[in-house]
Design an enzyme around this catalytic site. Structure first.
Site, mmCIF file in Angstrom:
data_model
loop_
_atom_site.group_PDB
_atom_site.id
_atom_site.type_symbol
_atom_site.label_atom_id
_atom_site.label_comp_id
_atom_site.label_asym_id
_atom_site.label_seq_id
_atom_site.Cartn_x
_atom_site.Cartn_y
_atom_site.Cartn_z
ATOM 1 N N CYS A 193 0.808 -1.224 0.000
ATOM 2 C CA CYS A 193 0.000 0.000 0.000
ATOM 3 C C CYS A 193 0.839 1.272 0.000
ATOM 4 O O CYS A 193 0.282 2.372 -0.033
ATOM 5 C CB CYS A 193 -0.948 -0.011 1.185
ATOM 6 S SG CYS A 193 -2.068 -1.429 1.149
ATOM 7 N N LYS B 1 -9.396 8.115 3.118
ATOM 8 C CA LYS B 1 -9.979 6.778 3.007
ATOM 9 C C LYS B 1 -11.403 6.708 3.544
ATOM 10 O O LYS B 1 -12.150 5.789 3.202
ATOM 11 C CB LYS B 1 -9.073 5.756 3.685
ATOM 12 C CG LYS B 1 -7.747 5.557 2.959
ATOM 13 C CD LYS B 1 -6.904 4.453 3.590
ATOM 14 C CE LYS B 1 -5.608 4.227 2.827
ATOM 15 N NZ LYS B 1 -4.622 5.305 3.010
ATOM 16 N N HIS C 110 -9.928 2.159 0.701
ATOM 17 C CA HIS C 110 -8.495 1.891 0.584
ATOM 18 C C HIS C 110 -8.190 1.378 -0.823
ATOM 19 O O HIS C 110 -8.530 0.249 -1.174
ATOM 20 C CB HIS C 110 -8.080 0.866 1.630
ATOM 21 C CG HIS C 110 -6.598 0.785 1.855
ATOM 22 N ND1 HIS C 110 -5.675 1.227 0.927
ATOM 23 C CD2 HIS C 110 -5.868 0.311 2.911
ATOM 24 C CE1 HIS C 110 -4.459 1.038 1.394
ATOM 25 N NE2 HIS C 110 -4.555 0.494 2.603
ATOM 26 N N PHE D 212 1.842 -3.652 3.916
ATOM 27 C CA PHE D 212 2.251 -4.991 4.336
ATOM 28 C C PHE D 212 3.722 -5.207 3.976
ATOM 29 O O PHE D 212 4.185 -4.771 2.924
ATOM 30 C CB PHE D 212 1.399 -6.045 3.636
ATOM 31 C CG PHE D 212 0.034 -6.249 4.239
ATOM 32 C CD1 PHE D 212 -0.403 -5.529 5.333
ATOM 33 C CD2 PHE D 212 -0.834 -7.196 3.705
ATOM 34 C CE1 PHE D 212 -1.658 -5.721 5.890
ATOM 35 C CE2 PHE D 212 -2.099 -7.395 4.244
ATOM 36 C CZ PHE D 212 -2.506 -6.667 5.330
ATOM 37 N N GLU E 54 -0.432 4.947 14.158
ATOM 38 C CA GLU E 54 -0.128 6.159 13.402
ATOM 39 C C GLU E 54 -0.468 7.408 14.218
ATOM 40 O O GLU E 54 0.295 8.390 14.213
ATOM 41 C CB GLU E 54 -0.899 6.168 12.081
ATOM 42 C CG GLU E 54 -0.523 7.334 11.180
ATOM 43 C CD GLU E 54 -1.197 7.284 9.823
ATOM 44 O OE1 GLU E 54 -0.704 7.973 8.903
ATOM 45 O OE2 GLU E 54 -2.210 6.572 9.672
ATOM 46 N N HIS F 163 -2.056 7.988 6.543
ATOM 47 C CA HIS F 163 -2.404 6.714 5.912
ATOM 48 C C HIS F 163 -3.830 6.335 6.312
ATOM 49 O O HIS F 163 -4.620 5.918 5.465
ATOM 50 C CB HIS F 163 -1.403 5.644 6.333
ATOM 51 C CG HIS F 163 -1.521 4.365 5.586
ATOM 52 N ND1 HIS F 163 -1.531 4.288 4.213
ATOM 53 C CD2 HIS F 163 -1.639 3.080 6.022
ATOM 54 C CE1 HIS F 163 -1.633 3.025 3.827
ATOM 55 N NE2 HIS F 163 -1.712 2.276 4.911
#
Length: 411
Positions: free
Chosen positions: A163, A333, A338, A398, A314, A303
């Protein structure tokens, strides 16, 4: 703040998202905090039956003579890139041997083609599959097809950091420009992982929201009621060039890409470092390259996935780094879902537009702020007018990938 001949200017923006085809509808929808998630008939029978899909996408809108040859993710990349190049007022027919580069990222490449052709192989045998399967499926093909479509003869390559892929592509492009390996860079990412297999796999991991009865309220970054992210698709592309070159052709940049950094968590494949040390370090390194400090940051496009772990970790990183200055913080988002490998590029484009418009978009569906994020200056409810000099776009993925882009206001 950074100055000099090697500043990188953003002179074109292209977006294709569930909010619409084009930067303008996407920007308006994000600023309105209007969620795009809806029930998805293609996901019927799965534990999660909703997603964020791009509206009104058909082959007639795709550049080129043979759009049916391309996987959906390549089509989106072509659309976004065409808009970005036109926005930058560039004529691709005149490029010839001009040193133009294409750097595109994706987490999964042509996964739609792969799933469709694999199903044909299992049900109807070898003779049923398309000879175009590999040219459509291979992850580098969006970059390759874009080079063909735009007559690009410089470097063309693919980045894959889950991502964070889009942010990694933009960072790579800026390095090519600063190292004088190209004069123009078309950089961004595209992903279309809203497939039955990808949805089932993410659901099995417990990563997706299960709000099947109210999908429009499912993506809730930094909210106490968040229960996972919403799978989406999209593409974002920027045109980058050295600021001196942009000035020579009288281009008006949206912003300057003054700093970039990438780090690895070295912790776990699917979970971020509990203390967010990798993200923390990436922000510090990006600021150092920009010649800035935490006190110079006016805005952060987080993010902000809406998952339990990511948002808490975060928020902790941002709270520690900006404890004294409290820049505005938002996540797109909530509106767009996403978009996976495209997220870093789409959110970089939104950060650039945020600087250009002097307007910080709100986070959709954020009604009750999670305790871990209460010290953040989150943009709630409505877009907030704000004069900004420096804005960050943060991405994680990831594998423990972190990528941070620091954009400065164009003078």
């Amino acid at each position: 703040m950074k100055s000099g001949l090697k500043r990188v200017a953003v002179t074109g923006v292209g977006l294709v998202t569930p909010a619409g085809i084009g930067a303008t509808p996407t920007w308006k929808t994000v600023c309105a905090a209007r969620a795009t998630a809806a029930t998805d008939q293609d996901l019927a029978g799965l534990p999660v039956t909703f997603s964020c899909r791009i509206p009104n996408l058909d082959a007639a809108t795709i550049p080129g003579q043979t759009p049916w040859r391309h996987d959906r993710y390549t089509r989106l990349a072509l659309l976004a890139a065409r808009e970005a190049v036109a926005d930058a007022n560039m004529d691709t027919s005149s490029w010839g041997d001009t040193r133009v580069a294409v750097i595109l990222g994706s987490a999964a490449g042509g996964i739609t083609t792969y799933e469709q052709q694999h199903a044909k192989l299992l049900t109807a045998g070898y003779g049923s599959i398309s000879p175009l399967t590999l040219p459509a499926f291979l992850p580098n093909m969006a970059a390759g097809q874009l080079a063909i479509e735009l007559n690009v003869r410089g470097p063309s390559l693919h980045t894959a950091t889950a991502c964070a892929s889009g942010a990694t592509a933009i960072m790579t492009a800026s390095q090519l420009l600063r190292d004088d390996l190209c004069d123009i860079a078309i950089a961004g990412a595209s992903d279309c992982m809203v497939t039955r297999m990808c949805t089932a796999a993410f659901a099995k991991m417990g990563a997706l929201s299960r709000r099947n009865r109210e999908p429009e309220a499912a993506s809730r970054p930094f909210d106490t009621e968040r229960d996972g992210f919403v799978l989406s698709e999209g593409a974002g592309v920027l045109v980058l060039e050295r600021s001196a070159d942009a000035a020579a052709r009288r281009a008006r940049p949206y912003a300057m890409l003054d700093g970039c950094a990438a780090t690895s968590d070295a912790h776990a494949v699917t979970a971020p470092d509990p203390e967010g040390q990798g993200l923390h370090r990436a922000i510090q390194l990006a600021l150092a390259e920009a010649g800035a400090t935490a006190g110079d940051v006016d805005h952060v496009n987080a993010h902000g996935t809406g998952t339990l772990l990511n948002d808490r970790i975060e928020a902790g990183v941002l709270s520690r780094l900006f404890a004294e200055t409290a820049p505005s913080v938002t996540s797109a988002k909530g509106t767009l879902g996403h978009t996976m490998g495209a997220a870093g590029a789409i959110e970089a484009a939104l950060t650039v537009l945020t600087l250009g418009h002097g307007l910080a978009p709100p986070t959709a569906n954020l009604t009750t702020v999670d305790p871990a994020a209460r010290s953040l200056n989150l943009v709630l409810g409505a877009a907030r007018p704000q004069r900004m000099g420096l804005a960050l776009s943060a991405s994680s993925g990831f594998g423990g990938h972190n990528a941070v882009l620091a954009f400065g206001r164009a003078e």
